[in-house]
Design a protein around this motif. Structure first.
Motif, PDB file in Angstrom:
ATOM      1  N   VAL A 186     116.844   7.974  57.324  1.00  0.00           N
ATOM      2  CA  VAL A 186     117.642   7.663  58.512  1.00  0.00           C
ATOM      3  C   VAL A 186     117.848   8.975  59.274  1.00  0.00           C
ATOM      4  N   PRO A 187     116.880   9.354  60.108  1.00  0.00           N
ATOM      5  CA  PRO A 187     116.955  10.668  60.769  1.00  0.00           C
ATOM      6  C   PRO A 187     117.976  10.740  61.897  1.00  0.00           C
ATOM      7  N   THR A 188     118.269   9.601  62.507  1.00  0.00           N
ATOM      8  CA  THR A 188     119.219   9.588  63.616  1.00  0.00           C
ATOM      9  C   THR A 188     119.851   8.202  63.692  1.00  0.00           C
ATOM     10  N   ARG A 189     120.895   8.081  64.429  1.00  0.00           N
ATOM     11  CA  ARG A 189     121.621   6.824  64.494  1.00  0.00           C
ATOM     12  C   ARG A 189     120.712   5.683  64.967  1.00  0.00           C
ATOM     13  N   GLY A 190     120.680   4.609  64.198  1.00  0.00           N
ATOM     14  CA  GLY A 190     119.934   3.411  64.570  1.00  0.00           C
ATOM     15  C   GLY A 190     118.487   3.384  64.148  1.00  0.00           C
ATOM     16  N   LEU A 191     117.920   4.544  63.757  1.00  0.00           N
ATOM     17  CA  LEU A 191     116.518   4.587  63.350  1.00  0.00           C
ATOM     18  C   LEU A 191     116.444   4.657  61.831  1.00  0.00           C
ATOM     19  N   ASN A 192     115.762   3.696  61.233  1.00  0.00           N
ATOM     20  CA  ASN A 192     115.684   3.576  59.784  1.00  0.00           C
ATOM     21  C   ASN A 192     114.228   3.410  59.376  1.00  0.00           C
ATOM     22  N   LEU A 193     113.779   4.218  58.437  1.00  0.00           N
ATOM     23  CA  LEU A 193     112.388   4.230  58.005  1.00  0.00           C
ATOM     24  C   LEU A 193     112.312   4.059  56.500  1.00  0.00           C
ATOM     25  N   TYR A 194     111.260   3.430  56.016  1.00  0.00           N
ATOM     26  CA  TYR A 194     111.040   3.380  54.574  1.00  0.00           C
ATOM     27  C   TYR A 194     109.552   3.406  54.269  1.00  0.00           C
ATOM     28  N   VAL A 195     109.229   3.952  53.122  1.00  0.00           N
ATOM     29  CA  VAL A 195     107.886   3.922  52.557  1.00  0.00           C
ATOM     30  C   VAL A 195     108.036   3.692  51.059  1.00  0.00           C
ATOM     31  N   ASN A 196     107.431   2.629  50.534  1.00  0.00           N
ATOM     32  CA  ASN A 196     107.429   2.322  49.108  1.00  0.00           C
ATOM     33  C   ASN A 196     105.994   2.314  48.616  1.00  0.00           C
ATOM     34  N   VAL A 197     105.719   3.069  47.567  1.00  0.00           N
ATOM     35  CA  VAL A 197     104.358   3.198  47.056  1.00  0.00           C
ATOM     36  C   VAL A 197     104.353   2.920  45.557  1.00  0.00           C
ATOM     37  N   GLY A 198     103.386   2.147  45.117  1.00  0.00           N
ATOM     38  CA  GLY A 198     103.204   1.901  43.698  1.00  0.00           C
ATOM     39  C   GLY A 198     101.784   2.221  43.276  1.00  0.00           C
ATOM     40  N   TYR A 199     101.641   2.799  42.096  1.00  0.00           N
ATOM     41  CA  TYR A 199     100.329   3.067  41.502  1.00  0.00           C
ATOM     42  C   TYR A 199     100.353   2.593  40.062  1.00  0.00           C
ATOM     43  N   GLN A 200      99.262   1.966  39.604  1.00  0.00           N
ATOM     44  CA  GLN A 200      99.178   1.538  38.210  1.00  0.00           C
ATOM     45  C   GLN A 200      97.740   1.645  37.710  1.00  0.00           C
ATOM     46  N   ASN A 201      97.635   1.999  36.437  1.00  0.00           N
ATOM     47  CA  ASN A 201      96.357   2.144  35.755  1.00  0.00           C
ATOM     48  C   ASN A 201      96.474   1.375  34.449  1.00  0.00           C
ATOM     49  N   ASP A 202      95.763   0.259  34.337  1.00  0.00           N
ATOM     50  CA  ASP A 202      95.975  -0.628  33.203  1.00  0.00           C
ATOM     51  C   ASP A 202      94.653  -1.080  32.597  1.00  0.00           C
ATOM     52  N   HIS A 203      94.730  -1.616  31.373  1.00  0.00           N
ATOM     53  CA  HIS A 203      93.546  -2.158  30.715  1.00  0.00           C
ATOM     54  C   HIS A 203      93.970  -3.011  29.531  1.00  0.00           C
ATOM     55  N   TYR A 204      93.072  -3.916  29.138  1.00  0.00           N
ATOM     56  CA  TYR A 204      93.238  -4.688  27.917  1.00  0.00           C
ATOM     57  C   TYR A 204      92.763  -3.854  26.728  1.00  0.00           C
ATOM     58  N   SER A 205      93.340  -4.132  25.582  1.00  0.00           N
ATOM     59  CA  SER A 205      92.925  -3.495  24.334  1.00  0.00           C
ATOM     60  C   SER A 205      92.709  -4.589  23.297  1.00  0.00           C
ATOM     61  N   ILE A 206      91.456  -4.744  22.814  1.00  0.00           N
ATOM     62  CA  ILE A 206      91.149  -5.813  21.877  1.00  0.00           C
ATOM     63  C   ILE A 206      91.016  -5.252  20.468  1.00  0.00           C
ATOM     64  N   ASN A 207      91.156  -6.128  19.486  1.00  0.00           N
ATOM     65  CA  ASN A 207      91.023  -5.768  18.075  1.00  0.00           C
ATOM     66  C   ASN A 207      89.581  -6.011  17.644  1.00  0.00           C
ATOM     67  N   ASN A 208      88.825  -4.956  17.508  1.00  0.00           N
ATOM     68  CA  ASN A 208      87.420  -5.094  17.123  1.00  0.00           C
ATOM     69  C   ASN A 208      87.248  -5.469  15.660  1.00  0.00           C
ATOM     70  N   ARG A 209      88.325  -5.390  14.875  1.00  0.00           N
ATOM     71  CA  ARG A 209      88.243  -5.747  13.464  1.00  0.00           C
ATOM     72  C   ARG A 209      88.867  -7.117  13.178  1.00  0.00           C
ATOM     73  N   ALA A 210      89.183  -7.861  14.236  1.00  0.00           N
ATOM     74  CA  ALA A 210      89.782  -9.182  14.031  1.00  0.00           C
ATOM     75  C   ALA A 210      88.786 -10.111  13.351  1.00  0.00           C
ATOM     76  N   PRO A 211      89.265 -11.103  12.581  1.00  0.00           N
ATOM     77  CA  PRO A 211      88.353 -12.099  12.004  1.00  0.00           C
ATOM     78  C   PRO A 211      87.554 -12.774  13.106  1.00  0.00           C
ATOM     79  N   ALA A 212      86.338 -13.195  12.762  1.00  0.00           N
ATOM     80  CA  ALA A 212      85.461 -13.811  13.760  1.00  0.00           C
ATOM     81  C   ALA A 212      86.125 -15.029  14.397  1.00  0.00           C
ATOM     82  N   PHE A 213      86.892 -15.795  13.617  1.00  0.00           N
ATOM     83  CA  PHE A 213      87.604 -16.974  14.111  1.00  0.00           C
ATOM     84  C   PHE A 213      88.992 -16.981  13.500  1.00  0.00           C
TER      85      PHE A 213
END
Length: 843
Positions: free
Chosen positions: A630-657
């Motif tokens: 809010v730099p001056t009366r009546g003027l309002n600014l916003y910036v919202n930023v999100g970043y994400q780095n994700d992945h699945y992780s599987i069990n390579n030693r799980a039973p076949a079924f």
């Protein structure tokens, strides 16, 4: 060029921005009032209840986005769905087909299922009352004080099913003085709306509020088969709020609300399927009519009221909330929080646009106009939920310890009568599902104020939950003395032995019970009045359930609870005499047994089936930064930023079924790679002659295994999300003119579990060449969603003291079209450009 458009939008949006967040305070009646700081120049505060007590948002060691009613109105936010345009790392969309149901993905955790055996990982709360179902959570924000978006998990104080977070809606209390507002509007697609509220004080100690809304439009989609308009957003609601000081030490805040929504998210295209050269609008080609009874589902043997449903979706919610507060000591308050929720939903939705599902052999199926739809689900559902919470807030040890503790009880009963019809003539299933949940929980969280600056927090919740399931098959083939084993009756719930994957017969449990402990630990250090540093570790869980969309007992398999540990570190800060607020959070989420829904096409029959399994574990590391200036009366600014780095992780030693004969992801991945090495092609009907190799690679492009033989990218987790915008109150004599711009952006993302898309360019398999492929080339349709900006803008003329207002707003002003979700290669787009002119009078 798109990059030029994106850059231009970002720069222009930073010149005007959303209004500063208002500070919420209470007078002696508990009525909300808004105050400003620093002579109305500077970022103001908001009081939130993220820790189940009232605190300044800058003092809470949790990542929170909070919005006042004024901010929501100026930004053009009229429903809970629109919150995704403001909150970093939140993707919000209507569920496929259903305009009343929101699917939230917060920090990568979400669920697109609305059936009552699935629970959403982003919980919705209204005045501390939990809404269990995702079928009607697209709330119209017509009488709210504020909305808080809490990142998950919130398992200690908010309980089960908040692994992703919580949407916390706080309704406005009645005022002590007579007053209110009336608002009317007209907009695109013949949209008409009305909203209003009035405060009716009975006396100094008891007040009443009455509010309501109504809206109606023609729908933005043209159906050239039935000549009807689809995807309207109709509905109405009413609320009566009560607030009373029953004695100097007793307060009561209660309300009753009724909300009816009649809205759809039906498959549509930005070019007419019957005339591809016509790309001026949105189009559908389903033959399923909105006229009740026109499809004659009863002729296929469908039972119950749903046999006469026409195309559409209707939901109704009765919501009762009550909070009775007692000051039992000078620093101790006892709250009795009671909630009752009754929801009904009735819909008939064609998910295949009156034709068959796309494949590489037929990427654009011909229009069939099936009168009963291409793949239609009919649902007649009811849910009744009762909750009771006893909560104690207080202080101990000469204010050295602040604590909140309580007991929570939930009882939920659901009845779902639903049927699946394929190709306009094949009844796949018709059953009544009854499932109930009963949960008990106790919790405590305490803050130890070591010094005025240093605070340690520890809390724990224990939940004991029991779920039950029962099914009745209504198909004619099952109405015999000894129903076949494929009929959905409780005695048939077992997986038969097959000598290989299931050595002996295995019973499918119809009762699930779990006990979960969800602790939280946090530390926060107040550097000075303007800077807070914090770190936390929190555990949460989401309930298990059943894959109850199966049409045979062996398909109705259970899945286990999903659990999460989340680690956060952050800073909440203000600079330049409170003209700049900067809140930044870094997090890492470690999820075990992630519940993942997937839609799978049978390559031989083309029939769609739905499967939810604990396919894998899940990791997500990211950053969320929210800046308000809010730099001056009546003027309002916003910036919202999100970043994400994700992945699945599987069990390579799980039973076949597993014990139910379901193949592990590691086994499926190995099979897919063998099929691809043999030259087989995914997403291809199995039309091979007897004795020749199959055309298709059935292990590829399903579950979380891609058509390329890799583990899929998690859905609805774009690398970056950006929300930028603002407003400026420009005085014109005694009046003011307020322009506003709000733009949201996401980078590329996948929206279907197996990341399956069809692309231009032929591919050759063992038995032929097909006109499209799942690997490379121009995108035709499917899971891939390209980066997109969505820009909203408004202009409001305000009378002195804002006694009245005239405004015009547009949403998606540049008519940007992008893929929001996909179901078996069908692509669901975001809504098109819309505009609304409004008039408002305050009194």
């Amino acid at each position: 060029m798109k990059w030029k458009f994106a850059l231009t939008t970002a720069i222009s949006a930073t010149l005007v921005a959303a209004p500063a967040i208002a500070q919420t305070s209470r007078d002696s009646s508990g009525t909300s009032t808004e105050t400003a700081a620093d002579g109305d120049i500077g970022v103001t505060d908001i009081v939130v209840t993220a820790q189940r007590r009232s605190e300044n948002i800058q003092d809470v060691p949790i990542a929170i986005s909070a919005f006042s009613a004024d901010q929501l109105r100026t930004a053009g936010i009229s429903s809970a769905l629109d919150l995704g345009q403001l909150v970093p790392n939140l993707i919000a969309q209507n569920n496929t087909g259903l305009g009343s149901a929101n699917a939230y993905y917060l920090r990568g955790l979400g669920n697109t299922e609305s059936l009552a055996t699935f629970d959403p990982p982003v919980g919705t709360y209204v005045d501390d009352v939990f809404l269990s179902r995702q079928s009607a959570n697209n709330l119209a924000l017509f009488d709210v004080e504020r909305v808080e978006v809490l990142r998950g998990p919130q398992g200690t104080l908010f309980g089960r099913n908040t692994t992703g977070g919580a949407i916390n809606v706080i309704l406005r209390k009645p005022g002590k003085e007579f007053g209110g507002y009336l608002e009317g509007g007209y907009g695109a697609y013949n949209r008409k709306l009305f909203r209003g509220s009035v405060d009716l004080p009975v006396n100094d100690s008891f007040q009443v509020k009455v509010s309501g809304y109504w809206q109606d439009d023609d729908g933005y989609t043209i159906n050239n088969i039935t000549r009807q308009r689809l995807n309207d957003d109709d509905g109405f609601g009413a609320r009566v709020g009560l607030y009373g000081e029953l004695s100097p030490n007793v307060r009561w805040n209660a309300s009753y609300a009724f909300i009816q929504a009649d809205g759809e998210n039906i498959l549509n295209f930005d070019c007419d399927p019957s005339n591809p050269a016509n790309c001026n609008g949105r189009f559908s080609a389903t033959g399923l009519s909105e006229v009740p009874g026109a499809a004659n589902f009863a002729g296929l043997g469908v039972r119950g009221r749903k046999a006469n449903f026409g195309l559409g979706n209707k939901s109704a919610t009765n919501l009762v909330t009550s909070n009775l507060e007692f000051d039992v000591a000078r620093d101790t308050t006892l709250s009795l929080i009671t909630g009752f929720v009754n929801q009904t939903q009735q819909f008939a939705i064609d998910f295949f646009d009156g034709r068959s599902g796309p494949t590489v052999a037929v990427p654009n199926p011909p229009i069939r106009g099936f009168a009963r739809g291409g793949f239609t689900i009919l649902t007649d559902a009811r849910s009744d939920q009762f909750t009771q919470e006893v909560k104690l807030n207080g202080k101990l040890g000469d204010n050295r310890i602040d604590y909140v503790a309580g007991f929570y009880y939930l009882k939920e009963e659901n009845r779902t009568d639903f049927a699946d019809v394929f190709g306009g003539s094949l009844l796949l299933g018709d059953r009544v599902l009854n499932n109930n949940t009963e949960a008990f929980a106790g919790y405590v969280q305490a803050d130890l104020n070591i010094t005025d600056k240093l605070k340690l927090t520890a809390g724990v919740r224990y939940t004991d939950e029991t779920k039950t399931l029962s099914l009745i098959d209504q198909r004619a083939m099952c109405a015999v003395a000894t129903p076949p084993a494929s009929c959905l009756f409780d005695p048939n719930f077992f997986v038969p032995a097959n000598g290989t994957t299931v050595p002996t017969r295995v019973a499918i449990p119809l009762r699930l019970r779990t006990g979960q402990t969800t602790p939280r630990f946090a530390i926060n250090y107040k550097v000075n009045d303007d800077i807070l540093l914090y770190a936390s570790a929190t555990r949460g869980f989401k309930s298990g359930g059943w894959n109850a969309r199966g049409t045979a007992p062996s398909g109705v398999l259970p899945f286990t609870p999903e659990t999460i540990w989340s680690y956060e570190g952050g800073i909440k800060s203000e600079f330049f005499n409170r003209k700049l607020r900067a809140n930044i959070t870094v997090y890492h989420a470690d999820v075990s047994d992630l519940q993942t829904p997937a839609g799978i096409i049978n390559p031989t029959t083309g029939v769609l089936s739905f499967v939810t399994r604990n396919f894998a574990d899940y990791k997500n590391t990211g950053v969320e930064a929210e800046f308000t200036l809010v730099p001056t009366r009546g003027l309002n600014l916003y910036v919202n930023v999100g970043y994400q780095n994700d992945h699945y992780s599987i069990n390579n030693r799980a039973p076949a079924f597993d014990q139910f004969g379901v193949q592990s992801v590691a086994g499926q991945l190995a099979d897919c790679r063998r099929q691809l090495a043999a030259g087989q092609v995914p997403v291809t009907p199995n039309t091979a002659p007897a004795g020749t190799p199959a055309n298709n690679a059935p292990a590829c492009g399903v579950g979380i295994v891609t058509a390329q033989g890799t583990i899929a990218t998690p859905v609805r987790t774009p690398d970056f999300t950006i929300a930028v915008g603002g407003s400026y109150d420009a005085p014109i004599g005694r009046y003011s003119l307020t322009p506003s711009v709000n733009a949201s952006y996401h980078t590329d993302q996948e929206v279907q579990t197996a990341n399956l898309s069809l692309r231009a360019g032929s591919i050759t398999g063992p038995n032929g060449t097909f006109p499209s492929n799942p690997n490379s080339g121009a995108l035709l349709l499917g899971s891939f969603s390209q980066a997109a900006w969505v820009v909203n803008a408004g202009l409001a003329l305000n009378a002195p003291n804002k006694l009245w207002q005239l405004s015009v707003q547009c949403t998606n002003c540049f008519d940007e079209a992008f893929t929001q979700s996909a179901l078996s290669n069908t692509t669901y787009l975001n809504p098109p450009r819309m505009w609304t002119i409004r008039g408002r009078v305050n009194f």
